[in-house]
Design a protein around this motif. Structure first.
Motif, PDB file in Angstrom:
ATOM      1  N   MET A  98       0.842  -1.180   0.000  1.00 13.79           N
ATOM      2  CA  MET A  98       0.000   0.000   0.000  1.00 13.79           C
ATOM      3  C   MET A  98       0.892   1.250   0.000  1.00 13.79           C
ATOM      4  SD  MET A  98      -2.917   0.860   2.747  1.00 13.79           S
ATOM      5  CE  MET A  98      -4.424   1.400   2.076  1.00 13.79           C
ATOM      6  N   MET A  99       0.602   2.192  -0.909  1.00 11.82           N
ATOM      7  CA  MET A  99       1.404   3.410  -1.012  1.00 11.82           C
ATOM      8  C   MET A  99       0.939   4.429   0.016  1.00 11.82           C
ATOM      9  SD  MET A  99       1.644   3.877  -5.113  1.00 11.82           S
ATOM     10  CE  MET A  99       2.838   5.185  -5.069  1.00 11.82           C
ATOM     11  N   ALA A 100       1.874   5.197   0.518  1.00 12.51           N
ATOM     12  CA  ALA A 100       1.539   6.251   1.459  1.00 12.51           C
ATOM     13  C   ALA A 100       0.852   7.380   0.697  1.00 12.51           C
ATOM     14  CB  ALA A 100       2.793   6.762   2.154  1.00 12.51           C
ATOM     15  N   GLN A 101      -0.212   7.888   1.282  1.00 16.85           N
ATOM     16  CA  GLN A 101      -0.927   8.990   0.657  1.00 16.85           C
ATOM     17  C   GLN A 101      -0.174  10.287   0.913  1.00 16.85           C
ATOM     18  OE1 GLN A 101      -4.965   8.927   2.118  1.00 16.85           O
ATOM     19  NE2 GLN A 101      -5.689   9.288   0.056  1.00 16.85           N
ATOM     20  N   GLN A 102      -0.164  11.161  -0.108  1.00  9.27           N
ATOM     21  CA  GLN A 102       0.487  12.450   0.040  1.00  9.27           C
ATOM     22  C   GLN A 102      -0.344  13.315   0.981  1.00  9.27           C
ATOM     23  OE1 GLN A 102       0.902  14.631  -3.587  1.00  9.27           O
ATOM     24  NE2 GLN A 102       2.124  16.249  -2.647  1.00  9.27           N
ATOM     25  N   ASP A 103       0.337  14.033   1.860  1.00 13.63           N
ATOM     26  CA  ASP A 103      -0.327  14.918   2.799  1.00 13.63           C
ATOM     27  C   ASP A 103      -1.011  16.040   2.017  1.00 13.63           C
ATOM     28  OD1 ASP A 103      -1.171  16.465   4.900  1.00 13.63           O
ATOM     29  OD2 ASP A 103       0.835  17.031   5.581  1.00 13.63           O
ATOM     30  N   LYS A 104      -2.339  16.098   2.106  1.00  9.43           N
ATOM     31  CA  LYS A 104      -3.099  17.086   1.327  1.00  9.43           C
ATOM     32  C   LYS A 104      -2.926  18.496   1.867  1.00  9.43           C
ATOM     33  CE  LYS A 104      -6.559  13.869  -0.301  1.00  9.43           C
ATOM     34  NZ  LYS A 104      -6.656  13.824  -1.712  1.00  9.43           N
ATOM     35  N   THR A 105      -2.393  18.635   3.085  1.00  4.33           N
ATOM     36  CA  THR A 105      -2.200  19.966   3.648  1.00  4.33           C
ATOM     37  C   THR A 105      -0.791  20.488   3.389  1.00  4.33           C
ATOM     38  OG1 THR A 105      -1.553  19.049   5.787  1.00  4.33           O
ATOM     39  CG2 THR A 105      -3.893  19.586   5.475  1.00  4.33           C
ATOM     40  N   ALA A 106       0.087  19.657   2.879  1.00  7.65           N
ATOM     41  CA  ALA A 106       1.450  20.105   2.591  1.00  7.65           C
ATOM     42  C   ALA A 106       1.428  21.115   1.451  1.00  7.65           C
ATOM     43  CB  ALA A 106       2.327  18.920   2.218  1.00  7.65           C
ATOM     44  N   PRO A 107       2.193  22.193   1.602  1.00  4.10           N
ATOM     45  CA  PRO A 107       2.208  23.180   0.516  1.00  4.10           C
ATOM     46  C   PRO A 107       2.836  22.605  -0.748  1.00  4.10           C
ATOM     47  CG  PRO A 107       3.801  23.752   2.224  1.00  4.10           C
ATOM     48  CD  PRO A 107       3.053  22.545   2.702  1.00  4.10           C
ATOM     49  N   LEU A 108       2.392  23.112  -1.876  1.00  2.00           N
ATOM     50  CA  LEU A 108       2.943  22.675  -3.158  1.00  2.00           C
ATOM     51  C   LEU A 108       4.342  23.228  -3.332  1.00  2.00           C
ATOM     52  CD1 LEU A 108      -0.112  23.307  -5.532  1.00  2.00           C
ATOM     53  CD2 LEU A 108       0.625  21.128  -4.569  1.00  2.00           C
ATOM     54  N   SER A 109       5.173  22.463  -3.989  1.00  2.00           N
ATOM     55  CA  SER A 109       6.504  22.948  -4.318  1.00  2.00           C
ATOM     56  C   SER A 109       6.394  23.957  -5.465  1.00  2.00           C
ATOM     57  CB  SER A 109       7.402  21.784  -4.743  1.00  2.00           C
ATOM     58  OG  SER A 109       6.981  21.291  -6.011  1.00  2.00           O
ATOM     59  N   VAL A 110       7.468  24.682  -5.712  1.00  2.00           N
ATOM     60  CA  VAL A 110       7.482  25.653  -6.795  1.00  2.00           C
ATOM     61  C   VAL A 110       7.178  24.967  -8.125  1.00  2.00           C
ATOM     62  CG1 VAL A 110       8.972  27.200  -8.130  1.00  2.00           C
ATOM     63  CG2 VAL A 110       8.998  27.296  -5.642  1.00  2.00           C
ATOM     64  N   SER A 111       7.799  23.835  -8.381  1.00  3.54           N
ATOM     65  CA  SER A 111       7.562  23.138  -9.659  1.00  3.54           C
ATOM     66  C   SER A 111       6.118  22.645  -9.758  1.00  3.54           C
ATOM     67  CB  SER A 111       8.551  21.994  -9.852  1.00  3.54           C
ATOM     68  OG  SER A 111       8.419  21.044  -8.818  1.00  3.54           O
ATOM     69  N   GLU A 112       5.532  22.237  -8.638  1.00  9.12           N
ATOM     70  CA  GLU A 112       4.126  21.808  -8.657  1.00  9.12           C
ATOM     71  C   GLU A 112       3.193  22.996  -8.916  1.00  9.12           C
ATOM     72  OE1 GLU A 112       4.059  18.012  -5.589  1.00  9.12           O
ATOM     73  OE2 GLU A 112       4.217  20.029  -4.749  1.00  9.12           O
ATOM     74  N   LYS A 113       3.518  24.168  -8.342  1.00 11.63           N
ATOM     75  CA  LYS A 113       2.710  25.365  -8.575  1.00 11.63           C
ATOM     76  C   LYS A 113       2.788  25.780 -10.043  1.00 11.63           C
ATOM     77  CE  LYS A 113       3.028  27.294  -3.930  1.00 11.63           C
ATOM     78  NZ  LYS A 113       3.576  28.390  -3.101  1.00 11.63           N
ATOM     79  N   ILE A 114       3.991  25.717 -10.607  1.00  6.36           N
ATOM     80  CA  ILE A 114       4.153  26.073 -12.019  1.00  6.36           C
ATOM     81  C   ILE A 114       3.373  25.102 -12.897  1.00  6.36           C
ATOM     82  CG2 ILE A 114       5.816  26.207 -13.922  1.00  6.36           C
ATOM     83  CD1 ILE A 114       7.839  27.309 -11.854  1.00  6.36           C
ATOM     84  N   ALA A 115       3.466  23.812 -12.594  1.00  3.95           N
ATOM     85  CA  ALA A 115       2.737  22.812 -13.375  1.00  3.95           C
ATOM     86  C   ALA A 115       1.223  23.033 -13.277  1.00  3.95           C
ATOM     87  CB  ALA A 115       3.103  21.404 -12.904  1.00  3.95           C
ATOM     88  N   LYS A 116       0.741  23.356 -12.082  1.00  5.65           N
ATOM     89  CA  LYS A 116      -0.691  23.594 -11.892  1.00  5.65           C
ATOM     90  C   LYS A 116      -1.117  24.857 -12.641  1.00  5.65           C
ATOM     91  CE  LYS A 116      -4.736  22.857 -10.062  1.00  5.65           C
ATOM     92  NZ  LYS A 116      -5.591  21.790 -10.557  1.00  5.65           N
ATOM     93  N   GLY A 117      -0.291  25.892 -12.592  1.00  5.86           N
ATOM     94  CA  GLY A 117      -0.590  27.117 -13.325  1.00  5.86           C
ATOM     95  C   GLY A 117      -0.680  26.869 -14.824  1.00  5.86           C
ATOM     96  N   LYS A 118       0.267  26.103 -15.351  1.00  7.54           N
ATOM     97  CA  LYS A 118       0.259  25.793 -16.784  1.00  7.54           C
ATOM     98  C   LYS A 118      -0.959  24.941 -17.149  1.00  7.54           C
ATOM     99  CE  LYS A 118       5.199  26.205 -17.697  1.00  7.54           C
ATOM    100  NZ  LYS A 118       6.429  25.522 -18.129  1.00  7.54           N
ATOM    101  N   GLU A 119      -1.322  24.020 -16.266  1.00  8.23           N
ATOM    102  CA  GLU A 119      -2.509  23.190 -16.511  1.00  8.23           C
ATOM    103  C   GLU A 119      -3.763  24.061 -16.587  1.00  8.23           C
ATOM    104  OE1 GLU A 119      -5.203  20.158 -13.862  1.00  8.23           O
ATOM    105  OE2 GLU A 119      -3.025  20.008 -13.615  1.00  8.23           O
ATOM    106  N   LEU A 120      -3.883  25.008 -15.664  1.00 12.22           N
ATOM    107  CA  LEU A 120      -5.040  25.909 -15.671  1.00 12.22           C
ATOM    108  C   LEU A 120      -5.040  26.799 -16.904  1.00 12.22           C
ATOM    109  CD1 LEU A 120      -5.060  26.779 -11.889  1.00 12.22           C
ATOM    110  CD2 LEU A 120      -6.914  25.645 -13.130  1.00 12.22           C
ATOM    111  N   LYS A 121      -3.863  27.269 -17.313  1.00 11.91           N
ATOM    112  CA  LYS A 121      -3.769  28.090 -18.530  1.00 11.91           C
ATOM    113  C   LYS A 121      -4.251  27.289 -19.739  1.00 11.91           C
ATOM    114  CE  LYS A 121      -0.207  29.046 -21.289  1.00 11.91           C
ATOM    115  NZ  LYS A 121       1.120  29.327 -21.725  1.00 11.91           N
ATOM    116  N   GLU A 122      -3.853  26.036 -19.837  1.00 18.98           N
ATOM    117  CA  GLU A 122      -4.291  25.183 -20.952  1.00 18.98           C
ATOM    118  C   GLU A 122      -5.797  24.927 -20.910  1.00 18.98           C
ATOM    119  OE1 GLU A 122      -2.567  24.513 -23.646  1.00 18.98           O
ATOM    120  OE2 GLU A 122      -0.979  25.688 -22.699  1.00 18.98           O
TER     121      GLU A 122
END
Length: 187
Positions: free
Chosen positions: A1-25
């Motif tokens: 069983m894989m450990a679930q990522q902590d949903k309250t942990a802040p996003l990293s810079v690369s994750e924020k950039i990826a999310k921003g680009k996803e929203l732009k698309e």
């Protein structure tokens, strides 16, 4: 069983950039399929706005003194340039949506955001010129459209707006002549 990522942990810079680009698309997809559908255009604007929220404030090096114990390396010049390019695209795209919705004041606000970062952005100058023309601010429209035409001399959209502006100026001058002629007749 894989450990679930902590949903309250802040996003990293690369994750924020990826999310921003996803929203732009997502915004791009809504815009392309919208035509004149105001709901789709509004949804596209929302995606662009949220993308900007992810892109903004990524370089928090200036706030390090306020966050003891949290060391975030400064962004590289390449990452800063990529983020800036995406922010400019989002503001330009929001302005394009606002043109279709004929929300001229918002076109100006979003185009101004682009022009703060890229003063020679022909698309932003063109859209802001369109908005000024629609709001009957002929002087500002002429300034923006002339600058856009200097940057993109073969752009047919800019040429069309300049032709509309010329016609509007001629109509205004004719109206002024009639008003002045009538004034002297009454004396």
């Amino acid at each position: 069983m894989m450990a679930q990522q902590d949903k309250t942990a802040p996003l990293s810079v690369s994750e924020k950039i990826a999310k921003g680009k996803e929203l732009k698309e997502l915004g791009n997809a809504e815009y392309k399929s919208a035509g004149t559908d105001s709901k789709k255009l509004t949804l596209a604007i929302r995606h662009y706005y949220n993308a900007i929220a992810y892109f903004s404030g990524l370089d928090n090096a200036q706030f390090q003194a306020l966050m003891p114990g949290q060391k975030t390396p400064p962004l590289s010049d390449a990452v800063k340039a990529d983020v800036e390019k995406n922010i400019i695209a989002c503001y330009n795209n929001m302005a394009a949506c606002q043109v279709k919705l004929e929300r001229w004041e918002r076109v100006i606000v979003n185009s101004d955001q682009v022009l703060k970062k890229a003063p020679s952005n022909a698309k932003a100058l063109f859209r802001r010129g369109q908005a000024h023309l629609a709001l009957n601010d002929l002087t500002k429209a002429e300034n923006d459209l002339q600058k856009a035409a200097e940057l993109e001399p073969t752009d047919s959209g800019i040429k069309l707006e300049l032709a509309k502006l010329k016609k509007r100026n001629q109509e205004y001058e004719l109206k002024q002549k009639k008003e002045w002629a009538g004034m002297f007749d009454r004396m």
